[in-house]
Design a protein around this motif. Structure first.
Motif, short mmCIF file in Angstrom:
data_model
loop_
_atom_site.label_atom_id
_atom_site.label_comp_id
_atom_site.label_asym_id
_atom_site.label_seq_id
_atom_site.Cartn_x
_atom_site.Cartn_y
_atom_site.Cartn_z
N ARG A 277 0.82 -1.21 0.00
CA ARG A 277 0.00 0.00 0.00
C ARG A 277 0.85 1.26 0.00
O ARG A 277 0.54 2.23 -0.69
CB ARG A 277 -0.91 -0.01 1.22
CG ARG A 277 -1.75 1.22 1.35
CD ARG A 277 -2.65 1.15 2.55
NE ARG A 277 -3.36 2.41 2.70
CZ ARG A 277 -3.92 2.80 3.81
NH1 ARG A 277 -3.89 2.02 4.87
NH2 ARG A 277 -4.53 3.95 3.87
N TRP A 278 1.92 1.29 0.80
CA TRP A 278 2.70 2.50 0.98
C TRP A 278 4.01 2.53 0.19
O TRP A 278 4.81 3.42 0.39
CB TRP A 278 3.00 2.72 2.46
CG TRP A 278 1.79 3.11 3.22
CD1 TRP A 278 1.09 2.34 4.08
CD2 TRP A 278 1.12 4.36 3.16
NE1 TRP A 278 0.02 3.04 4.56
CE2 TRP A 278 0.02 4.29 4.01
CE3 TRP A 278 1.34 5.54 2.45
CZ2 TRP A 278 -0.87 5.35 4.20
CZ3 TRP A 278 0.46 6.60 2.63
CH2 TRP A 278 -0.62 6.50 3.49
N HIS A 279 4.21 1.60 -0.69
CA HIS A 279 5.46 1.61 -1.47
C HIS A 279 5.54 2.91 -2.28
O HIS A 279 4.57 3.32 -2.92
CB HIS A 279 5.51 0.40 -2.41
CG HIS A 279 6.88 0.16 -2.93
ND1 HIS A 279 7.40 0.87 -3.98
CD2 HIS A 279 7.84 -0.70 -2.53
CE1 HIS A 279 8.63 0.46 -4.22
NE2 HIS A 279 8.92 -0.50 -3.35
N PRO A 280 6.69 3.59 -2.23
CA PRO A 280 6.83 4.88 -2.93
C PRO A 280 6.55 4.81 -4.43
O PRO A 280 6.06 5.78 -5.02
CB PRO A 280 8.28 5.28 -2.67
CG PRO A 280 8.64 4.60 -1.40
CD PRO A 280 7.87 3.31 -1.42
N ASN B 235 2.89 5.31 -4.89
CA ASN B 235 2.38 6.60 -4.38
C ASN B 235 3.23 7.74 -4.93
O ASN B 235 3.83 8.50 -4.17
CB ASN B 235 2.41 6.60 -2.85
CG ASN B 235 1.44 5.63 -2.25
OD1 ASN B 235 0.25 5.86 -2.29
ND2 ASN B 235 1.95 4.53 -1.73
N ASN C 172 2.30 11.28 -3.72
CA ASN C 172 2.53 11.57 -2.32
C ASN C 172 3.77 10.78 -1.84
O ASN C 172 3.71 10.05 -0.85
CB ASN C 172 1.29 11.18 -1.50
CG ASN C 172 1.23 11.90 -0.19
OD1 ASN C 172 2.11 12.68 0.14
ND2 ASN C 172 0.18 11.63 0.56
N CYS C 173 4.85 10.96 -2.55
CA CYS C 173 6.06 10.17 -2.32
C CYS C 173 6.66 10.41 -0.94
O CYS C 173 7.14 9.48 -0.30
CB CYS C 173 7.08 10.49 -3.42
SG CYS C 173 8.42 9.30 -3.49
N GLU D 76 5.20 11.25 1.96
CA GLU D 76 4.44 10.54 3.00
C GLU D 76 4.60 9.03 2.85
O GLU D 76 4.70 8.31 3.85
CB GLU D 76 2.96 10.90 2.95
CG GLU D 76 2.19 10.24 4.08
CD GLU D 76 0.72 10.58 4.09
OE1 GLU D 76 0.03 10.00 4.93
OE2 GLU D 76 0.28 11.40 3.28
N ALA D 77 4.66 8.54 1.62
CA ALA D 77 4.84 7.11 1.39
C ALA D 77 6.18 6.64 1.95
O ALA D 77 6.25 5.58 2.59
CB ALA D 77 4.75 6.79 -0.10
N GLU D 78 7.23 7.42 1.74
CA GLU D 78 8.54 7.05 2.28
C GLU D 78 8.52 7.06 3.81
O GLU D 78 9.10 6.17 4.44
CB GLU D 78 9.61 8.00 1.76
CG GLU D 78 9.94 7.76 0.31
CD GLU D 78 10.95 8.76 -0.23
OE1 GLU D 78 11.41 9.64 0.53
OE2 GLU D 78 11.27 8.66 -1.42
N ILE E 256 6.51 3.95 4.90
CA ILE E 256 7.21 2.68 4.67
C ILE E 256 8.31 2.50 5.71
O ILE E 256 8.54 1.39 6.19
CB ILE E 256 7.75 2.58 3.22
CG1 ILE E 256 7.91 1.12 2.80
CG2 ILE E 256 9.07 3.24 3.03
CD1 ILE E 256 6.66 0.44 2.48
#
Length: 111
Positions: free
Chosen positions: A30-33, A36, A39-40, A42-44, A47
């Motif tokens: 779900r949160w892999h950059p 996303n 929204n990179c 926040e994703a980083e 993660i």
């Protein structure tokens, strides 16, 4: 950043290893950059948080498992035996080098 790794992964404290692994994989996907791009940042951040939570839970489980193994008596504990006591217990067998001379090689019991 949340401080409870179980809440971060969305699991209970009594979750099985399989449930922990599944929750971790789902959150990583779900949160892999790469997924996303808009929204990179926040994703980083997420993660990193998910990875830290998973590693924390694994470390806690490993440490508590080691504690359970080392506390109390265990049938697989060899701490009361010494190597020299083990080898000297085989002294006195005629024709053997304390039972470890290789004379057993090629021996097959009758069936």
């Amino acid at each position: 950043m949340l401080h409870d790794p179980h809440k971060i992964l969305g699991i209970g404290r009594d979750a099985s290893d399989e449930q922990i692994r599944k929750a971790y994989k789902a959150l990583v996907m779900r949160w892999h950059p790469d997924r996303n791009i808009q929204n990179c940042a926040e994703a980083e951040r997420m993660i990193r948080e998910v990875n830290h939570a998973y590693e924390s839970i694994q470390k806690l489980r490993k440490d508590s498992a080691g504690f359970r193994r080392s506390s109390g008596t265990s049938s697989s504990s060899y701490s009361s035996y010494s190597r020299s006591a083990y080898y000297t217990s085989y002294e006195g067998f005629p024709g053997s080098n304390n039972g470890f001379d290789g004379s057993h090689v090629g021996f097959r019991p009758r069936v």
